[in-house]
Design an enzyme around this catalytic site. Structure first.
Site, mmCIF file in Angstrom:
data_model
loop_
_atom_site.group_PDB
_atom_site.id
_atom_site.type_symbol
_atom_site.label_atom_id
_atom_site.label_comp_id
_atom_site.label_asym_id
_atom_site.label_seq_id
_atom_site.Cartn_x
_atom_site.Cartn_y
_atom_site.Cartn_z
ATOM 1 C CG HIS A 1 -7.674 120.112 58.505
ATOM 2 N ND1 HIS A 1 -6.975 121.231 58.873
ATOM 3 C CD2 HIS A 1 -7.745 120.153 57.159
ATOM 4 C CE1 HIS A 1 -6.637 121.920 57.799
ATOM 5 N NE2 HIS A 1 -7.096 121.297 56.732
ATOM 6 C CG ASP B 1 -6.302 124.799 54.670
ATOM 7 O OD1 ASP B 1 -6.898 123.749 54.920
ATOM 8 O OD2 ASP B 1 -5.074 124.863 54.454
ATOM 9 C CD GLU C 1 -4.547 118.579 55.795
ATOM 10 O OE1 GLU C 1 -4.330 118.276 54.612
ATOM 11 O OE2 GLU C 1 -4.244 119.682 56.290
ATOM 12 C CD GLU C 2 -2.841 122.532 57.008
ATOM 13 O OE1 GLU C 2 -1.902 122.106 56.313
ATOM 14 O OE2 GLU C 2 -3.791 123.180 56.536
ATOM 15 C CD GLU D 1 -7.967 120.341 53.312
ATOM 16 O OE1 GLU D 1 -8.028 121.605 53.280
ATOM 17 O OE2 GLU D 1 -7.181 119.740 54.053
ATOM 18 C CG HIS E 1 -0.890 126.496 53.825
ATOM 19 N ND1 HIS E 1 -0.103 125.404 53.547
ATOM 20 C CD2 HIS E 1 -2.091 125.989 54.213
ATOM 21 C CE1 HIS E 1 -0.790 124.294 53.756
ATOM 22 N NE2 HIS E 1 -2.012 124.628 54.157
#
Length: 862
Positions: free
Chosen positions: A163, A175, A210-211, A237, A310
């Site tokens: 993503h 990520d 995706e997030e 991922e 994140h």
């Protein structure tokens, strides 16, 4: 000197020194193997073979451009749109390169196609036991298909996915820009490899959302014209920045066999079963492909050092050298195999089914066998263990016999082993209780994954030793054979329930068989040879150490951020105790080697070590600059009441947050007004932008000072209304379209109470008056979405049928630090964030990473 075979020869200290190479060397060897990464490659072409190769430098260059040059690519932002445009340009460049290659080599069966898919949709997304609905408008995906150009070659495809977007507080280098770079490199290498022609097509999906809860993968799976050709999926991922990429989901024997072709396999069925159990409270795009395409596949991710997951420091500079190379080499090998004539893709047309294959990686070897084979093999080992134990059993001395025999003796042995495991868990949890409730020092282990073993390992050992004080006299060899019986029985029994992780007990029972066989040769007495201990311990230590490193890598950072109400201390203590029990299975027979006085002295020594560990860890700070506390801050502007508040929340139980919240209130809040603690419920709409993850946080609400700039009229146009509204009094229903208009506001969410009979979100709304949450994510510049509703008029609702809508969203220009470059467009929220962020960094020494969001919300009656 020959190694001792009886307790009369060497005492406990000399015996432990003899075993030290195994006790220390095996875990260290396992750790080195666990962390092994390939040497990063810089050159795009191998200078020896003149063939294209995966270049880590090129992968990281792509990741750096996405994460740092473009920046925070939150769905709906301008940066998200820039990432989309960049990806389209890269895809078109590769297609042009592919076309030139084909033109220069007539007859080569190679074709590259590019789509920029755009579409709107909605889907149900249940997570954390919450029912949630997603809607999206004009989101995009970039799709590249590489095939041989024939209709037959495009009939069966493998889909590989990553993503492009990043989440709210993170630039997303690992990520998932890292995976995007890996896929781009795979395309380059494949099309530039002379004579390479795919028998089956490869679909590269660069999904753009995706997030925001997997909207991009849902869009592809439900609307793209080539989606029905997909037979299997590889999802890439990252939840960390170090260590080898882990295979943590594999959903068919064929795809597990395909994975065995990679140069550096890394994964076990244990990881897959843990993830699929739901205890991780995490998910990937793989879910959408399974649900809507009904396909099998592999889910792979970088998981080491997930402290940066994140977070702001998810930067290329923090990705360990070799990580990109490992992922790239493995992914390329998978694609080459799945596109080849040997590929299983044509056999996968039946879709997804639960795999029945045991697989695990150990010291660079990948082992695979079916559940049926496992049942037969484990049953055979159990039968062999019983037979061998009976044959080698010798009755106690006549004076001790009484009514004891093989069964009675081994029941005592099994009880001793079980008591040791229970004692270990109890001992670790007693210390957890002391740390969390007595000393008020939870999470002291947070900043180093394996450090929790230093705190709770001695406590577990103490508890296990104390449990043996209450056991009757049992011979060392009897406990040894009892352990073999219980390990082999667990392997057979657990596998009978279709749980492939039973392989752990099978692996550990094999060396015990060998150790007892050796012991029958070198020792004729009732004692167990130290060589038997060395052999019996080696495999559990190496396998257990690899398991422990991976489990702690994942669970320590995760457990430290699961909210103040979660029993984090007890979770980690129990994990350490259970892992320790597996790592040191021969601990129990060893305690029987030297008698009761040795046992009591050991308890005293280990208790002192436990006390020292408690003292040391109680003085530790859970956080540092690379293992930060996660803080959530919302500047809320309520356009209904014209009020403005600052909301501050933490997602952990570490001490000090209450004081920090009061310091923030004193420095930035209204003078003399302390922060008000807030109890999180389904009806706390201020935090609905991160619902349902908001259930993990502990929030405070702060009054903002009445500064002149805060008195400026709010100019946001955020309108929630009902259109096509009709009440049928006879049927007792109301039909309406809920319309949300939100220019310059992204990630909008609405929540309301109603008895919904039907809507266009799914066919199964709750058949009751209930709370509903709908969240939106749309492409930059798209600011309207709707939901059609048919609701039942019920006594719980107002008499006129109106529905209260709590709405909230994020001001697209008011996210710090993602919008630092255009902070002047974010209003006074960004002014406050800049000052607050600098103050937090100074006052905490950089140990806090704050997500700072400028939100707009209110209440509408429709």
């Amino acid at each position: 000197m020959a190694p001792p075979t009886t307790r009369a020869r060497w005492g406990p200290i000399r015996s432990l020194l003899f075993l030290a190479p195994v006790l220390i060397g095996a875990p260290w060897f396992a750790y080195r193997d666990h962390r092994a990464l390939p040497e990063p490659t810089v050159d795009l072409v191998n200078p020896q073979t003149s063939l294209p190769q995966i270049s880590e430098a090129q992968i990281l260059a792509h990741a750096k451009y996405l994460s740092e040059d473009i920046g925070y690519r939150t769905v709906g932002t301008r940066e998200h749109a820039l990432g989309d445009a960049w990806m389209v340009a890269r895809a078109e460049e590769l297609k042009a390169q592919c076309d030139e290659i084909v033109k220069a080599t007539p007859g080569r069966k190679l074709e590259c196609e590019v789509w920029r898919q755009e579409g709107s949709g909605h889907h149900r997304f249940d997570i954390m036991a919450k029912r949630l609905y997603k809607t999206y408008v004009n989101l995009s995906n970039i799709v590249v298909r590489v095939s041989d150009g024939t209709k037959a070659g495009k009939e069966h495809a493998v889909l590989i996915n990553s993503h492009l977007d990043s989440t709210l507080p993170s630039p997303g280098a690992a990520d998932d820009a890292l995976s995007v770079g890996v896929m781009l490199e795979c395309i380059r290498v494949l099309i530039n490899t002379p004579e390479w022609e795919p028998r089956h097509s490869i679909v590269f999906l660069f999904n753009n959302a995706e997030e925001s809860l997997q909207d991009g993968s849902h869009l592809f799976s439900t609307q793209h014209p080539i989606a029905d050709s997909v037979r299997a999926v590889i999802n890439l991922e990252a939840a960390g920045t170090t260590g080898p990429e882990l295979l943590f989901q594999a959903t068919s024997e064929e795809m597990i066999q395909a994975y065995s072709q990679v140069p550096r396999p890394f994964g076990t069925i244990v990881a897959s079963e843990i993830f699929s159990s739901g205890v991780m409270m995490s998910d990937t795009d793989f879910r959408q492909f399974e649900l809507y395409l009904n396909v099998t596949g592999l889910d792979m991710a970088v998981v080491g050092n997930s402290y940066l997951y994140h977070m702001r420091k998810d930067l290329v500079e923090n990705i360990e050298p070799g990580v990109a190379q490992h992922m790239g080499d493995n992914t390329l090998a998978l694609l080459q195999y799945l596109a080849s004539p040997e590929s299983p893709l044509p056999s996968l047309t039946a879709g997804y089914s639960k795999p029945t294959t045991v697989y695990f990686q150990s010291f660079k070897h990948f082992f695979i066998y079916s559940f049926d084979t496992a049942k037969v093999l484990y049953a055979f080992v159990f039968g062999l263990s019983v037979s061998f134990s009976v044959i080698t059993y010798s009755a106690p001395a006549p004076a001790l016999k009484k009514s004891r025999g093989f069964i009675s003796d081994h029941l005592r042995g099994l009880f001793a082993i079980g008591s040791a495991v229970v004692g270990a868990i109890a001992g670790a949890n007693v210390v957890a209780l002391v740390m969390a409730q007595v000393l008020k020092k939870p999470l002291s282990w947070f900043s180093v994954e394996v450090s929790c073993a230093l705190l709770y390992g001695p406590a577990a050992l103490t508890g296990a030793l104390i449990s043996q004080l209450f056991m009757p006299d049992i011979r060392e060899k009897t406990v040894f054979t009892s352990l073999l019986l219980v390990q082999s029985a667990l392997a057979w029994g657990i596998q009978a329930f279709g749980i492939g992780s039973a392989a752990l007990f099978f692996i550990s029972s094999l060396p015990l068989c060998l150790a007892l066989l050796l012991n029958s040769v070198v020792s004729s007495g009732p004692d167990v040879s130290l060589l038997s201990y060395a052999i019996g311990q080696f495999i559990p230590l190496t396998t257990g150490a690899q398991l422990a490193f991976e489990v702690l890598n994942v669970f320590v950072p995760l457990t430290g951020r699961t909210g103040a109400e979660a029993p984090a201390e007890h979770i980690i203590a129990t994990l350490v105790a259970v892992l320790s029990s597996y790592l040191f299975p021969l601990f129990v027979p060893f305690t029987r080697r030297y008698g009761r006085s040795f046992l009591t002295r050991s308890i005293l020594i280990v208790s002192m070590v436990t006390a020292v560990a408690i003292a040391v860890f109680s003085a530790r700070n859970p956080f540092d600059t690379m293992h930060q506390k996660r803080l959530f801050v919302i500047h809320m502007e309520n356009i209904t009441s014209q009020e403005q508040h600052l909301h501050v929340a933490a997602a952990d139980s570490a001490p000090g947050f209450d004081a920090l919240a009061h310091d923030i209130a004193e420095r930035f809040g209204a003078p003399g007004v302390p922060p008000a603690p807030v109890v999180m419920t389904e009806w706390n709409a201020d935090w609905d932008t991160i619902y349902p993850f908001s259930a993990f946080i502990t929030p405070y609400k702060l009054e903002l000072p009445l500064k002149e700039e805060y008195m400026d009229p709010l100019d946001f146009s955020f309108v929630v209304s009902a259109v096509n509204d009709h009440i049928d009094k006879e049927a007792g229903t109301r039909k309406l379209t809920l319309k949300v208009e939100h220019p310059s506001i992204i990630w909008t969410a609405v929540a309301f109470d109603a008895h919904v009979l039907s809507w266009d979100l799914d066919d199964n709304p709750p058949d009751e008056y209930a709370r509903h949450h709908i969240k939106e994510a749309s492409f930059y510049g798209h600011d309207t979405w709707t939901v059609d509703l048919l609701v039942k008029l019920v006594p719980e609702a107002p008499a006129d049928g109106r529905i209260r809508i709590d709405f909230v969203g994020i001001h697209e220009k008011a996210m710090w630090p993602g919008k630092r470059a255009e902070k002047h467009l974010g209003g006074h929220a960004m002014q406050l964030f800049e000052e607050l962020d600098g103050w937090l960094d100074d006052s905490t020494g950089g140990t806090v990473d704050a997500t700072l969001l400028g939100c707009v919300g209110g209440v509408a009656w429709v």
